[in-house]
Design an enzyme around this catalytic site. Sequence first.
Site, PDB file in Angstrom:
ATOM      1  CG  HIS A  51      -0.358   0.028   2.517  1.00 33.88           C
ATOM      2  ND1 HIS A  51       0.173  -1.099   3.120  1.00 33.88           N
ATOM      3  CD2 HIS A  51      -0.158   1.045   3.403  1.00 33.88           C
ATOM      4  CE1 HIS A  51       0.660  -0.787   4.305  1.00 33.88           C
ATOM      5  NE2 HIS A  51       0.474   0.515   4.509  1.00 33.88           N
ATOM      6  CG  ASP A  52       2.061   3.598   2.865  1.00 36.27           C
ATOM      7  OD1 ASP A  52       1.270   4.233   2.140  1.00 36.27           O
ATOM      8  OD2 ASP A  52       1.996   3.599   4.107  1.00 36.27           O
ATOM      9  CE  LYS A 103       3.947   6.602   3.545  1.00 34.56           C
ATOM     10  NZ  LYS A 103       3.711   6.289   4.984  1.00 34.56           N
ATOM     11  CG  HIS A 106      -3.601   3.249   1.020  1.00 40.81           C
ATOM     12  ND1 HIS A 106      -2.845   3.505  -0.106  1.00 40.81           N
ATOM     13  CD2 HIS A 106      -2.842   3.650   2.070  1.00 40.81           C
ATOM     14  CE1 HIS A 106      -1.681   4.014   0.242  1.00 40.81           C
ATOM     15  NE2 HIS A 106      -1.656   4.127   1.563  1.00 40.81           N
ATOM     16  CG  HIS A 107      -3.528   7.811   1.915  1.00 42.43           C
ATOM     17  ND1 HIS A 107      -3.567   7.981   3.283  1.00 42.43           N
ATOM     18  CD2 HIS A 107      -2.317   7.238   1.654  1.00 42.43           C
ATOM     19  CE1 HIS A 107      -2.445   7.556   3.825  1.00 42.43           C
ATOM     20  NE2 HIS A 107      -1.666   7.096   2.851  1.00 42.43           N
ATOM     21  CG  ASP A 156      -1.899   2.505   6.470  1.00 43.17           C
ATOM     22  OD1 ASP A 156      -0.894   2.067   7.066  1.00 43.17           O
ATOM     23  OD2 ASP A 156      -1.888   3.547   5.785  1.00 43.17           O
TER      24      ASP A 156
END
Length: 380
Positions: free
Chosen positions: A239-240, A243, A294-295, A323
């Site tokens: 999901h991240d 980054k 997801h954000h 999360d």
Amino acid sequence: MPFSQDSNDEKFDLERRADKMLAMIFEYMTKMSLETNIHNILQVLADLGQKMVNADRCSVWLHEPTEKSIWTVAGHGLEKVTVDESSGIVGLSIQTEETIRVLDAYADPRFNDAIDRKTGYKTKSLLCIPFRNSEGTVIGAFQAINKKSDSEQFTPQDEEYLTFASTYAGKSLEAFILREELVETQKEMITTMGEIGESRSLETGYHVKRVAQYSYLLASLAGVPDKQAKMLKYASPMHDIGKVAIPDRILLKPGKLTDLEFEEMKTHTLIGYEVFRKSQRALLKTAALIAYEHHERWDGTGYPRGLAGEDIHLFGRITAIADVFDALGSDRVYKKAWPLEKIIDYMSEQSGHQFDPFLVKLFLEHIEKFIAIRDQFKEG
């Protein structure tokens, strides 16, 4: 040459039986193609073998060379059985790569009666036929037991039929095993990459493990079919991943981000999406979707696209809860971990705002299960 009605009838009978065998194989191969579990596939093959040669029982054994063992779960009336690779008639058939037909099992010194003794079954006749992969390596064997006929003996014709089936079995099992290995490799790669992404923000791999477990549990509670819930579980560690492209001056900043810094931080969702969006693999396409959404927020104030309500994919909505729950309960460079009571209050307050209210309700009703996962995968 004079016409022979008998020979013509015999030829017609052979053709009819061949057509019947082909139809039977195609029927069972279709069933195999719908299965995603190796145990179920072996059972389908066992059913095929049993039907083709009219056996009382049939089992399909797979060879594990690295463990020097053979195993089956497809024996009718049997649970999973694992034995030494040289054990019994079936082990001998695999080792010698030869078909073995036994008329009287208990009169044959090669027969291993351990399973009979355990189950109370009485083996009389046996027919074992090894099957191969595309490279010609024997990877297992059919074992038909006790012919259901007056003679109770398997015939050369039974041998021919089961050999025919074993050719299809070997190719089908090889394809399934290779596909499973590819999926497992993808899962391992995704988890590892997810851990690498988290390590950039000084997180351990436990965060992605917990998010994966939370996501699977919440999906299951929401009624998502297990196959799809597991897909979410395996993809959510990514999901991240975006980054990895965010500068340390932003990612590791201990204080509040400026508006400009936050805009750059938000690009991690787009970067994560771009990493996987062109893949044709279901698992990686799911990872792209989760990274992208997801954000997003239930009320439409999230990013990157400002989606609202059910326009946000269910997987995105689930991962958002998983999360945030884990992030709030963990130390980060910009904050200390929140106490559980404060986290629960926040999740309740954000129901219908940041989060899907139905999912929040499920989450809070089963909070003890999520806490158990958190405790199982603790840092350090």
